[in-house]
Design a protein around this motif. Sequence first.
Motif, PDB file in Angstrom:
ATOM      1  N   SER A 102      -4.902   9.905  -4.696  1.00 40.56           N
ATOM      2  CA  SER A 102      -4.487  10.717  -5.485  1.00 40.56           C
ATOM      3  C   SER A 102      -3.114  10.295  -5.935  1.00 40.56           C
ATOM      4  O   SER A 102      -2.216  10.304  -4.954  1.00 40.56           O
ATOM      5  CB  SER A 102      -4.958  12.149  -5.353  1.00 40.56           C
ATOM      6  OG  SER A 102      -4.404  12.820  -6.484  1.00 40.56           O
ATOM      7  N   ASN A 103      -2.703  10.355  -7.121  1.00 41.65           N
ATOM      8  CA  ASN A 103      -1.343  10.118  -7.812  1.00 41.65           C
ATOM      9  C   ASN A 103      -0.637   8.750  -7.269  1.00 41.65           C
ATOM     10  O   ASN A 103       0.501   8.741  -7.153  1.00 41.65           O
ATOM     11  CB  ASN A 103      -0.626  11.220  -7.128  1.00 41.65           C
ATOM     12  CG  ASN A 103      -1.268  12.621  -7.678  1.00 41.65           C
ATOM     13  OD1 ASN A 103      -1.225  13.048  -9.064  1.00 41.65           O
ATOM     14  ND2 ASN A 103      -1.508  13.591  -6.749  1.00 41.65           N
ATOM     15  N   PHE A 104      -1.673   7.883  -7.012  1.00 40.38           N
ATOM     16  CA  PHE A 104      -0.933   6.685  -6.466  1.00 40.38           C
ATOM     17  C   PHE A 104      -0.795   5.738  -7.870  1.00 40.38           C
ATOM     18  O   PHE A 104      -1.545   5.493  -8.837  1.00 40.38           O
ATOM     19  CB  PHE A 104      -1.909   5.637  -5.643  1.00 40.38           C
ATOM     20  CG  PHE A 104      -1.960   6.154  -4.221  1.00 40.38           C
ATOM     21  CD1 PHE A 104      -1.839   4.957  -3.273  1.00 40.38           C
ATOM     22  CD2 PHE A 104      -1.898   7.322  -3.873  1.00 40.38           C
ATOM     23  CE1 PHE A 104      -1.728   5.376  -1.993  1.00 40.38           C
ATOM     24  CE2 PHE A 104      -1.469   7.826  -2.490  1.00 40.38           C
ATOM     25  CZ  PHE A 104      -1.542   6.732  -1.672  1.00 40.38           C
ATOM     26  N   GLU A 105       0.477   4.875  -7.782  1.00 41.39           N
ATOM     27  CA  GLU A 105       1.021   4.059  -9.119  1.00 41.39           C
ATOM     28  C   GLU A 105       0.503   2.611  -8.492  1.00 41.39           C
ATOM     29  O   GLU A 105       0.011   2.419  -7.474  1.00 41.39           O
ATOM     30  CB  GLU A 105       2.709   4.150  -9.034  1.00 41.39           C
ATOM     31  CG  GLU A 105       2.828   5.312  -9.475  1.00 41.39           C
ATOM     32  CD  GLU A 105       2.737   5.582 -11.062  1.00 41.39           C
ATOM     33  OE1 GLU A 105       2.871   4.478 -11.860  1.00 41.39           O
ATOM     34  OE2 GLU A 105       2.196   6.798 -11.702  1.00 41.39           O
ATOM     35  N   PRO A 106       0.373   1.769  -9.381  1.00 40.56           N
ATOM     36  CA  PRO A 106      -0.014   0.388  -9.052  1.00 40.56           C
ATOM     37  C   PRO A 106       0.547  -0.187  -7.611  1.00 40.56           C
ATOM     38  O   PRO A 106      -0.282  -0.815  -7.069  1.00 40.56           O
ATOM     39  CB  PRO A 106       0.504  -0.621 -10.239  1.00 40.56           C
ATOM     40  CG  PRO A 106       0.680   0.538 -11.226  1.00 40.56           C
ATOM     41  CD  PRO A 106       1.019   1.878 -10.889  1.00 40.56           C
ATOM     42  N   ASP A 107       1.925  -0.117  -7.403  1.00 37.03           N
ATOM     43  CA  ASP A 107       2.200  -0.842  -6.332  1.00 37.03           C
ATOM     44  C   ASP A 107       1.789  -0.220  -5.100  1.00 37.03           C
ATOM     45  O   ASP A 107       1.556  -0.759  -4.168  1.00 37.03           O
ATOM     46  CB  ASP A 107       3.731  -1.111  -6.396  1.00 37.03           C
ATOM     47  CG  ASP A 107       4.450   0.412  -6.565  1.00 37.03           C
ATOM     48  OD1 ASP A 107       3.969   1.241  -7.036  1.00 37.03           O
ATOM     49  OD2 ASP A 107       5.543   0.615  -6.291  1.00 37.03           O
ATOM     50  N   HIS A 108       1.546   1.208  -5.332  1.00 36.46           N
ATOM     51  CA  HIS A 108       0.990   1.925  -3.932  1.00 36.46           C
ATOM     52  C   HIS A 108      -0.452   1.510  -3.708  1.00 36.46           C
ATOM     53  O   HIS A 108      -0.758   1.026  -2.659  1.00 36.46           O
ATOM     54  CB  HIS A 108       1.031   3.561  -4.200  1.00 36.46           C
ATOM     55  CG  HIS A 108       2.234   3.983  -4.560  1.00 36.46           C
ATOM     56  ND1 HIS A 108       2.387   5.112  -5.513  1.00 36.46           N
ATOM     57  CD2 HIS A 108       3.510   3.393  -4.193  1.00 36.46           C
ATOM     58  CE1 HIS A 108       3.653   5.366  -5.597  1.00 36.46           C
ATOM     59  NE2 HIS A 108       4.374   4.550  -4.784  1.00 36.46           N
ATOM     60  N   LEU A 109      -1.320   1.389  -4.819  1.00 34.04           N
ATOM     61  CA  LEU A 109      -2.719   0.611  -4.782  1.00 34.04           C
ATOM     62  C   LEU A 109      -2.582  -0.610  -3.983  1.00 34.04           C
ATOM     63  O   LEU A 109      -3.170  -0.905  -3.097  1.00 34.04           O
ATOM     64  CB  LEU A 109      -3.141   0.728  -5.888  1.00 34.04           C
ATOM     65  CG  LEU A 109      -3.323   1.940  -6.679  1.00 34.04           C
ATOM     66  CD1 LEU A 109      -3.900   1.799  -8.087  1.00 34.04           C
ATOM     67  CD2 LEU A 109      -4.510   2.825  -5.963  1.00 34.04           C
ATOM     68  N   ASP A 110      -1.663  -1.322  -4.640  1.00 31.56           N
ATOM     69  CA  ASP A 110      -1.550  -3.001  -4.114  1.00 31.56           C
ATOM     70  C   ASP A 110      -1.244  -2.799  -2.562  1.00 31.56           C
ATOM     71  O   ASP A 110      -1.781  -3.758  -1.781  1.00 31.56           O
ATOM     72  CB  ASP A 110      -0.900  -3.682  -4.919  1.00 31.56           C
ATOM     73  CG  ASP A 110      -1.311  -3.874  -6.347  1.00 31.56           C
ATOM     74  OD1 ASP A 110      -2.616  -3.725  -6.394  1.00 31.56           O
ATOM     75  OD2 ASP A 110      -0.563  -4.391  -7.325  1.00 31.56           O
TER      76      ASP A 110
END
Length: 284
Positions: free
Chosen positions: A141-149
């Motif tokens: 939840s509330n993750f940005e692209p770099d967090h996802l990667d």
Amino acid sequence: MTINEKGFVLNDKTAWPYVGLGTIDLVGDKGTFEILNALNSGFRLLDTSTNYNNEGIVGEAVRRSKLHREEILVSSKLPGSHHDYDKAFIFLQESLRRAGLEYFDKYLIHWPNPDDGKYVEAWKALVDAQKQGLIRTIGVSNFEPDHLDDIINATGVTPATNQVERHPYFNNKRMVEENKKRGILTEAWSPFGRGYLNDVLENETIKEIAAKYDKTPAQIIINWNYKAGVMAIPKSADPVHQKENIEATDFDLSQEDIEKIDALDKGEDGRVEGQDPYEYHEYV
């Protein structure tokens, strides 16, 4: 993630409805009955969190319902105070005991808390908890692209969902597209904004579109999300509104009306409480 006539099919092959029930502020015995009303209205996904202080009553509603456990999807969230691997595992077990459930159908990391740098640890804990059967579907939840990667590269496991702020004043189309690129379903929290700050249900454009389709403003916003391939998580304690919300995907908004709603976006100024995931940290 794909869409069929019944709902969303996620990247882990599980099936999820177009609309879920947000349960924040549904608490105590009153909240139990409000959730039971929602289940009777057709809701099958209950979205809770330890920070909502109601995992227990959500579990109680599941037990009191005439539906079989496997017919109800329960989603909860890991708070930022327990991102260490071992803490995350123990906290998840405690959450299950509070809810009185053997497993969560979906469990999310609530916020990345990037300055702490432990969200990868938390994700590894969810991956392993899923292997042990404590969680069926894992997400964030509330993750940005770099967090996802970061978490995908560290584990090889892609979140099934990413629940983010999305409503007409902050449509967050950037993250909807970033999630799609990775095969992740976007969930919209606070799809109606928050009434004490920016109640989009009173927006004149939304109300005009609602009148055109003979629908409520809430139904228009839920359908706007549905047309974008986004699962909306509206909160309502009113059985009439609950019934309306669960029936909000049975009509087609025109592209022109979708664009009118998109045009209401205020960018970063539209966030309900300025909760930028790169800056906001959750410690409870």
